[in-house]
Design an enzyme around this catalytic site. Structure first.
Site, PDB file in Angstrom:
ATOM      1  N   LYS A 168      -4.214   2.592  -1.851  1.00 46.44           N
ATOM      2  CA  LYS A 168      -3.149   3.519  -0.899  1.00 46.44           C
ATOM      3  C   LYS A 168      -4.169   3.692   0.236  1.00 46.44           C
ATOM      4  CE  LYS A 168      -0.697   6.883   0.818  1.00 46.44           C
ATOM      5  NZ  LYS A 168       0.748   6.604   1.116  1.00 46.44           N
TER       6      LYS A 168
ATOM      7  N   GLY B 291      13.127  -1.106   0.637  1.00 50.10           N
ATOM      8  CA  GLY B 291      13.980  -1.645  -0.091  1.00 50.10           C
ATOM      9  C   GLY B 291      14.906  -2.686   0.451  1.00 50.10           C
TER      10      GLY B 291
ATOM     11  N   SER C 134       7.803   0.768   6.533  1.00 50.03           N
ATOM     12  CA  SER C 134       8.923   1.103   6.331  1.00 50.03           C
ATOM     13  C   SER C 134       9.536   1.240   7.816  1.00 50.03           C
ATOM     14  CB  SER C 134       9.020   2.281   5.523  1.00 50.03           C
ATOM     15  OG  SER C 134       8.405   3.450   6.103  1.00 50.03           O
TER      16      SER C 134
ATOM     17  N   SER D 165       0.785  -1.327   0.057  1.00 51.23           N
ATOM     18  CA  SER D 165       0.088   0.001   0.064  1.00 51.23           C
ATOM     19  C   SER D 165       0.836   1.264   0.058  1.00 51.23           C
ATOM     20  CB  SER D 165      -0.815   0.087   1.214  1.00 51.23           C
ATOM     21  OG  SER D 165      -1.407   1.293   1.340  1.00 51.23           O
TER      22      SER D 165
ATOM     23  N   ILE E  75       6.585  -5.804   7.090  1.00 54.33           N
ATOM     24  CA  ILE E  75       6.450  -4.649   7.750  1.00 54.33           C
ATOM     25  C   ILE E  75       6.016  -3.293   6.983  1.00 54.33           C
ATOM     26  CG2 ILE E  75       8.400  -5.432   9.378  1.00 54.33           C
ATOM     27  CD1 ILE E  75      10.554  -4.002   7.522  1.00 54.33           C
TER      28      ILE E  75
ATOM     29  N   ASN F  47      11.277   7.612   2.287  1.00 58.39           N
ATOM     30  CA  ASN F  47       9.997   8.345   2.046  1.00 58.39           C
ATOM     31  C   ASN F  47       9.398   8.994   3.320  1.00 58.39           C
ATOM     32  OD1 ASN F  47       6.817   7.506   2.465  1.00 58.39           O
ATOM     33  ND2 ASN F  47       8.275   5.770   2.445  1.00 58.39           N
TER      34      ASN F  47
ATOM     35  N   CYS G  13       2.029   4.012  10.042  1.00 59.53           N
ATOM     36  CA  CYS G  13       2.510   5.189   9.164  1.00 59.53           C
ATOM     37  C   CYS G  13       3.598   6.077  10.034  1.00 59.53           C
ATOM     38  CB  CYS G  13       1.448   6.104   8.376  1.00 59.53           C
ATOM     39  SG  CYS G  13       2.116   7.203   7.380  1.00 59.53           S
TER      40      CYS G  13
ATOM     41  N   GLY H  27       7.008  -2.764  -2.447  1.00 58.73           N
ATOM     42  CA  GLY H  27       6.805  -1.407  -2.489  1.00 58.73           C
ATOM     43  C   GLY H  27       7.745  -0.705  -3.351  1.00 58.73           C
TER      44      GLY H  27
HETATM   45  C1  SIN Z   1       3.101   7.716   3.649  1.00 63.18           C
HETATM   46  O1  SIN Z   1       1.748   7.968   3.242  1.00 63.18           O
HETATM   47  O2  SIN Z   1       3.674   8.370   4.323  1.00 63.18           O
HETATM   48  C2  SIN Z   1       3.534   6.190   3.715  1.00 63.18           C
HETATM   49  C3  SIN Z   1       2.269   5.404   4.179  1.00 63.18           C
HETATM   50  C4  SIN Z   1       2.832   4.524   5.244  1.00 63.18           C
HETATM   51  O3  SIN Z   1       3.887   4.318   5.470  1.00 63.18           O
HETATM   52  O4  SIN Z   1       2.121   4.090   5.741  1.00 63.18           O
END
Ligand code: SIN
Length: 312
Positions: free
Chosen positions: A47, A221, A194, A22, A192, A71, A130, A271
């Site tokens: 998403k 990654g 990130s 996602s 998991i 990110n 998140c 991802g």
């Molecule tokens: C994000 O939109 O910041 C990433 C979503 C997530 O890591 O759950």
């Protein structure tokens, strides 16, 4: 479709084991359509939806780094109605999972009430992990709140529900969180998300590479693979067998997928590599996985799921 690669979660059958993670290639209906049409995907996930549209964090908010990505997207998404409309009206021959992520405790409840009241009968995944919303800690790092939230959710939510978890780094945390998750009729645990709040520095300019949060962001990654495998393995060893697992993190090639399954994954989501290689990656991963299975004489993922060997 492959007979060898199959899974079942909450009675829903998957004819392939791959899906997007996602957040990647799933914000718009055009991207979701493309994933549905892609050879190798056994399912798709949206998403993570908040109640209303969110623009997310300022750019640059995603950067390639050696062996992965960083990110801090900040949950940019089109809002719950957009994704709920897609998963309830789209004619698809693959399961569609709805990812949701309230940015507050009450928003999570409001979103899930709306899903409960909708005609969507597929799997909803509650994103408790998140790391990128400024000022909002990841729910799943607060064990008490996670248990309270799931208790409130399961008092009214009767549809298939899974959770997306952040990485844990301590055996006691695996034990304690698994005990909490085992109290609920969860369809799956996806691990998991990130690895939150890493930092990458551009060597030429001595500057961070993403703008939000002073450069702090979630790491994905290849760099994330050992942590991802540990979390899949640790939770598979501790969770009730009725709770299925989606392995996410560090998948670049078929061997990485194979290792997620060895650790106990039923489905494997991708991802960072999808972000940089595009959807044709799924057919490549499938081919590479099937080649490894053929070499080892396995005809189904059932032959080796969870069969990781340890040194006695
Ligand atoms: C994000 O939109 O910041 C990433 C979503 C997530 O890591 O759950």
């Amino acid at each position: 479709m492959s007979q060898a690669l199959h899974a079942e979660i909450a009675g829903i059958k998957f004819d392939d084991i791959f899906l997007n993670a996602s957040g990647v290639h799933c914000q718009t209906t055009a991207e979701l359509d493309e994933l549905l049409a892609t050879k190798g995907t056994g399912a798709i996930i949206t998403k993570s939806a908040t109640s209303a549209y969110r623009a997310g964090n300022p750019s640059p908010r995603l950067s390639k780094i050696p062996l992965g990505s960083i990110n801090s997207m900040g949950l940019p998404n089109e809002g719950l109605d957009y994704y709920l409309d897609y998963v309830t009206t789209k004619q698809a021959d693959k399961p569609m999972l709805l990812s949701v992520a309230g940015v507050s405790y009450t928003e999570n409840l409001d979103i899930l009430h709306k899903v409960q009241d909708s005609s969507f009968m597929g799997i909803t995944e509650l994103n408790l992990s998140c790391p990128n919303v400024p000022g909002k800690p990841q729910t799943a790092y607060d064990f008490e709140t996670t248990e309270r939230l799931l208790t409130e959710v399961f008092a009214f939510f009767t549809k298939p529900l899974g959770v997306k978890m952040p990485p844990y780094f301590d055996i006691v945390h695996f034990d304690d969180m698994a005990k909490i998750l085992n109290k609920f009729p969860l369809a799956h645990v996806n691990t998991i998300n990130s690895i939150g709040n890493g930092l990458w520095i551009n060597e030429d300019t001595d500057t961070v590479v993403i703008k939000p949060k002073g450069g702090f962001g979630g790491i994905g990654g290849a760099l994330a693979k050992p942590t991802a495998l540990a979390n899949v393995r640790a939770f598979r060893q501790r969770l009730n067998p009725t709770i299925k697992m989606i392995g996410t993190g560090g998948v670049v090639n078929g061997r990485d997928v194979y290792e997620h399954i060895l650790c106990g994954a039923d489905l494997v989501s991708v991802g960072t590599q999808l972000q940089f290689e595009g959807p044709s990656m799924f057919a490549r991963l499938e081919q590479e996985l099937l080649a490894i299975m053929a070499e080892k004489g396995y005809t189904s993922v059932d032959d080796f799921r969870g069969q990781l060997k340890i040194i006695e």
